[in-house]
Design a protein around this motif. Structure first.
Motif, PDB file in Angstrom:
ATOM      1  N   THR A  64     -50.887  19.846  -7.421  1.00 31.13           N
ATOM      2  CA  THR A  64     -51.901  19.383  -6.450  1.00 31.13           C
ATOM      3  C   THR A  64     -51.546  17.963  -5.995  1.00 31.13           C
ATOM      4  O   THR A  64     -50.477  17.464  -6.295  1.00 31.13           O
ATOM      5  N   HIS A  65     -52.514  17.316  -5.330  1.00 31.35           N
ATOM      6  CA  HIS A  65     -52.350  15.898  -4.973  1.00 31.35           C
ATOM      7  C   HIS A  65     -52.342  15.019  -6.229  1.00 31.35           C
ATOM      8  O   HIS A  65     -51.902  13.891  -6.190  1.00 31.35           O
ATOM      9  N   ARG A  66     -52.884  15.546  -7.351  1.00 25.20           N
ATOM     10  CA  ARG A  66     -52.961  14.788  -8.607  1.00 25.20           C
ATOM     11  C   ARG A  66     -51.861  15.316  -9.517  1.00 25.20           C
ATOM     12  O   ARG A  66     -52.114  15.862 -10.587  1.00 25.20           O
ATOM     13  N   GLY A  67     -50.607  15.169  -9.099  1.00 31.47           N
ATOM     14  CA  GLY A  67     -49.543  15.975  -9.693  1.00 31.47           C
ATOM     15  C   GLY A  67     -48.628  15.344 -10.725  1.00 31.47           C
ATOM     16  O   GLY A  67     -47.799  16.046 -11.315  1.00 31.47           O
ATOM     17  N   HIS A  68     -48.753  14.033 -10.972  1.00 34.42           N
ATOM     18  CA  HIS A  68     -47.769  13.401 -11.863  1.00 34.42           C
ATOM     19  C   HIS A  68     -47.722  14.070 -13.247  1.00 34.42           C
ATOM     20  O   HIS A  68     -46.658  14.249 -13.828  1.00 34.42           O
ATOM     21  N   GLY A  69     -48.898  14.397 -13.760  1.00 35.28           N
ATOM     22  CA  GLY A  69     -48.962  14.971 -15.104  1.00 35.28           C
ATOM     23  C   GLY A  69     -48.296  16.339 -15.159  1.00 35.28           C
ATOM     24  O   GLY A  69     -47.595  16.661 -16.124  1.00 35.28           O
ATOM     25  N   HIS A  70     -48.497  17.133 -14.118  1.00 32.05           N
ATOM     26  CA  HIS A  70     -47.878  18.459 -14.087  1.00 32.05           C
ATOM     27  C   HIS A  70     -46.352  18.315 -14.054  1.00 32.05           C
ATOM     28  O   HIS A  70     -45.629  19.046 -14.736  1.00 32.05           O
ATOM     29  N   CYS A  71     -45.869  17.380 -13.236  1.00 29.92           N
ATOM     30  CA  CYS A  71     -44.416  17.162 -13.127  1.00 29.92           C
ATOM     31  C   CYS A  71     -43.833  16.755 -14.479  1.00 29.92           C
ATOM     32  O   CYS A  71     -42.842  17.336 -14.945  1.00 29.92           O
ATOM     33  N   LEU A  72     -44.455  15.768 -15.110  1.00 32.12           N
ATOM     34  CA  LEU A  72     -43.918  15.258 -16.375  1.00 32.12           C
ATOM     35  C   LEU A  72     -43.991  16.332 -17.458  1.00 32.12           C
ATOM     36  O   LEU A  72     -43.068  16.478 -18.262  1.00 32.12           O
ATOM     37  N   ALA A  73     -45.068  17.097 -17.471  1.00 26.08           N
ATOM     38  CA  ALA A  73     -45.203  18.160 -18.474  1.00 26.08           C
ATOM     39  C   ALA A  73     -44.149  19.238 -18.257  1.00 26.08           C
ATOM     40  O   ALA A  73     -43.686  19.867 -19.204  1.00 26.08           O
ATOM     41  N   LYS A  74     -43.720  19.438 -17.025  1.00 21.92           N
ATOM     42  CA  LYS A  74     -42.728  20.489 -16.721  1.00 21.92           C
ATOM     43  C   LYS A  74     -41.307  19.966 -16.905  1.00 21.92           C
ATOM     44  O   LYS A  74     -40.339  20.694 -16.685  1.00 21.92           O
ATOM     45  N   GLY A  75     -41.187  18.715 -17.322  1.00 27.74           N
ATOM     46  CA  GLY A  75     -39.856  18.200 -17.665  1.00 27.74           C
ATOM     47  C   GLY A  75     -39.188  17.356 -16.603  1.00 27.74           C
ATOM     48  O   GLY A  75     -37.995  17.049 -16.711  1.00 27.74           O
ATOM     49  N   ALA A 139     -45.703  32.487 -12.444  1.00 24.71           N
ATOM     50  CA  ALA A 139     -45.954  31.308 -11.603  1.00 24.71           C
ATOM     51  C   ALA A 139     -47.390  30.855 -11.861  1.00 24.71           C
ATOM     52  O   ALA A 139     -48.299  31.687 -11.949  1.00 24.71           O
ATOM     53  N   ILE A 140     -47.552  29.555 -12.007  1.00 25.85           N
ATOM     54  CA  ILE A 140     -48.870  29.006 -12.323  1.00 25.85           C
ATOM     55  C   ILE A 140     -49.282  28.018 -11.245  1.00 25.85           C
ATOM     56  O   ILE A 140     -48.504  27.152 -10.847  1.00 25.85           O
ATOM     57  N   THR A 141     -50.509  28.160 -10.756  1.00 24.42           N
ATOM     58  CA  THR A 141     -51.019  27.174  -9.814  1.00 24.42           C
ATOM     59  C   THR A 141     -52.138  26.394 -10.477  1.00 24.42           C
ATOM     60  O   THR A 141     -53.024  26.968 -11.118  1.00 24.42           O
ATOM     61  N   PHE A 142     -52.051  25.070 -10.367  1.00 23.69           N
ATOM     62  CA  PHE A 142     -53.130  24.209 -10.851  1.00 23.69           C
ATOM     63  C   PHE A 142     -54.046  23.919  -9.662  1.00 23.69           C
ATOM     64  O   PHE A 142     -53.563  23.568  -8.578  1.00 23.69           O
ATOM     65  N   SER A 143     -55.341  24.074  -9.868  1.00 19.56           N
ATOM     66  CA  SER A 143     -56.303  23.780  -8.804  1.00 19.56           C
ATOM     67  C   SER A 143     -57.488  23.041  -9.398  1.00 19.56           C
ATOM     68  O   SER A 143     -57.821  23.230 -10.575  1.00 19.56           O
ATOM     69  N   ILE A 168     -50.847  32.848 -12.552  1.00 18.58           N
ATOM     70  CA  ILE A 168     -51.979  32.334 -13.345  1.00 18.58           C
ATOM     71  C   ILE A 168     -52.647  31.204 -12.566  1.00 18.58           C
ATOM     72  O   ILE A 168     -51.990  30.238 -12.167  1.00 18.58           O
ATOM     73  N   PHE A 169     -53.938  31.357 -12.362  1.00 15.08           N
ATOM     74  CA  PHE A 169     -54.734  30.343 -11.657  1.00 15.08           C
ATOM     75  C   PHE A 169     -55.369  29.439 -12.710  1.00 15.08           C
ATOM     76  O   PHE A 169     -56.289  29.872 -13.417  1.00 15.08           O
ATOM     77  N   VAL A 170     -54.857  28.232 -12.825  1.00 14.48           N
ATOM     78  CA  VAL A 170     -55.425  27.278 -13.789  1.00 14.48           C
ATOM     79  C   VAL A 170     -56.360  26.343 -13.032  1.00 14.48           C
ATOM     80  O   VAL A 170     -55.923  25.583 -12.161  1.00 14.48           O
ATOM     81  N   PHE A 171     -57.638  26.423 -13.344  1.00 12.94           N
ATOM     82  CA  PHE A 171     -58.618  25.542 -12.706  1.00 12.94           C
ATOM     83  C   PHE A 171     -58.928  24.382 -13.638  1.00 12.94           C
ATOM     84  O   PHE A 171     -59.379  24.593 -14.765  1.00 12.94           O
ATOM     85  N   GLU A 172     -58.673  23.172 -13.151  1.00 10.21           N
ATOM     86  CA  GLU A 172     -58.993  21.974 -13.925  1.00 10.21           C
ATOM     87  C   GLU A 172     -60.305  21.418 -13.373  1.00 10.21           C
ATOM     88  O   GLU A 172     -60.319  20.796 -12.311  1.00 10.21           O
ATOM     89  N   ASN A 173     -61.359  21.665 -14.103  1.00 13.42           N
ATOM     90  CA  ASN A 173     -62.672  21.184 -13.656  1.00 13.42           C
ATOM     91  C   ASN A 173     -62.913  19.787 -14.228  1.00 13.42           C
ATOM     92  O   ASN A 173     -63.317  19.633 -15.384  1.00 13.42           O
ATOM     93  N   ASN A 174     -62.648  18.772 -13.383  1.00  9.25           N
ATOM     94  CA  ASN A 174     -62.887  17.382 -13.822  1.00  9.25           C
ATOM     95  C   ASN A 174     -64.202  16.852 -13.240  1.00  9.25           C
ATOM     96  O   ASN A 174     -64.449  15.655 -13.243  1.00  9.25           O
TER      97      ASN A 174
END
Ligand code: TPP
Ligand code: MG
Length: 323
Positions: A64-75, A139-143, A168-174
């Motif tokens: 998403t627009h809040r993507g740094h964590g996803h990038c770092l977690a994916k290596g 394939a996983i999408t973070f939303s 897999i639809f991963v919903f991050e409810n913040n």
């Protein structure tokens, strides 16, 4: 808990790298050295890491627009990302992506995305191609809780069910979509996962501030999807520790809310508590990781500041694909 000592240490290090990367960016952005909009992921680390620790480079994620964590977690490479955010031509995307458009296809990270809800259709497309490959990859999408209201997300969920895509639809409810509270913006049924259920998907829900809850839940979700049962969705309840974007005065937050979520809902504190209670890892070992990570982030910032800026001749490179 079935994680080995090495796996536990790696998960903690990854979460800590994300945390310090973001805490430091918060400081760096205030110096005015970084151009453009930045949305920090700090607070949500357990979700990205608890999901991505199950994946390898041939599994795909879309962020998403809040993507740094996803990038770092994916290596994705820490230095390459810091340089990218600094707009250097040495960055992961030659400085042309910046914070909101980092991608690293070799790592299976198909891209951050400035358009809310645009990730889900991309992930379904990727999942369909993985289905054709027949190797059990997903394939996983973070939303976010905001993106769950977008028509694109609904279309993508339906198409995934119709085509039995391994998505897999991963919903991050913040609890916030920009500055609008989840309680206001999501309709009377507050159960985001139930939206996916309505399309016929199997769904899961878990505490996104608890690494172990995320990790265990994803083990089940992935087993289900890799077995060829079609798509699935999971909702993680989590917290964002900074504003929507850097510079957001956060006047919409309740009094003491930030202090409370940092004190009571910090996934790193939670992890430390759990491994101490179960006598799995010693605090001194985790303290040593903390030191190493701080040094790593210091070095990344130094390298990014010193890295080459874009040149005029870079304007036309990486714009079109050349066949
Ligand atoms: C299609 C679209 N509409 C609106 C925006 C503006 N916008 C950017 S982020 C955001 C909120 C997204 O909220 P959520 O999905 O909960 O993600 P979070 O910011 O909490 O990570 C909005 C409305 C946008 N970028 N794209
Ligand atoms: Mg949100």
């Amino acid at each position: 808990m079935q994680l080995s000592r090495e796996e536990l240490l790696q998960a903690y290090r990854r979460m800590k790298v994300i945390r310090e990367f973001e805490e430091r960016l918060h400081v760096e952005i205030a110096t005015g050295q970084i151009a453009g909009f930045t949305h920090l992921y700090c607070g949500q680390e357990a979700v990205a890491v608890g999901v991505c620790e199950h994946l390898d480079a041939s599994d795909k994620i879309v962020s998403t627009h809040r993507g740094h964590g996803h990038c770092l977690a994916k290596g994705c490479d820490v230095d390459g990302m810091m340089k990218e955010i600094y707009g250097s031509r040495e960055g992961l995307c030659n400085g042309k992506g910046g914070s909101m458009h980092i991608a690293d296809v070799d790592k299976g990270m198909l891209g951050a995305n400035g358009i809310v809800g645009a990730g889900a259709p991309i992930a379904v497309g990727a999942a369909l191609s993985l289905k054709l490959d027949g190797q059990g990859k997903v394939a996983i999408t973070f939303s976010g809780d905001g993106a769950c209201n977008q028509g694109t997300t609904f279309e993508a969920m339906n198409l995934a069910v119709v085509t039995k895509a391994p998505c897999i639809f991963v919903f991050e409810n913040n609890h916030y979509s920009e500055h609008t509270g989840f309680e206001y913006a999501v309709g009377t049924n507050k159960d985001i996962a139930s939206r996916a259920e309505a399309f016929g998907m199997k769904v899961w829900r878990a505490d996104g501030t608890d690494f172990f809850a995320v990790y265990e839940t994803m083990r089940d979700v992935l087993e289900y999807v890799r077995d060829g049962n079609g798509p699935a969705a999971v909702e993680f309840d989590t917290e964002r520790f900074f504003g929507h974007f850097e510079g957001d005065p956060q006047n919409y937050r309740g009094k003491g809310e930030l202090e409370r979520i940092r004190a009571e809902r910090d996934c790193l504190t939670n992890f430390r508590q759990k491994v101490a209670d179960a006598k799995l890892l010693e605090g001194t070992v985790l303290d040593a990781i903390d030191e190493e990570v701080l040094d790593q982030i210091d070095a990344a910032v130094d390298a990014a500041r010193a890295a080459e800026r874009p040149q005029a001749e870079d304007v036309l490179t990486n714009v079109y694909v050349t066949y």
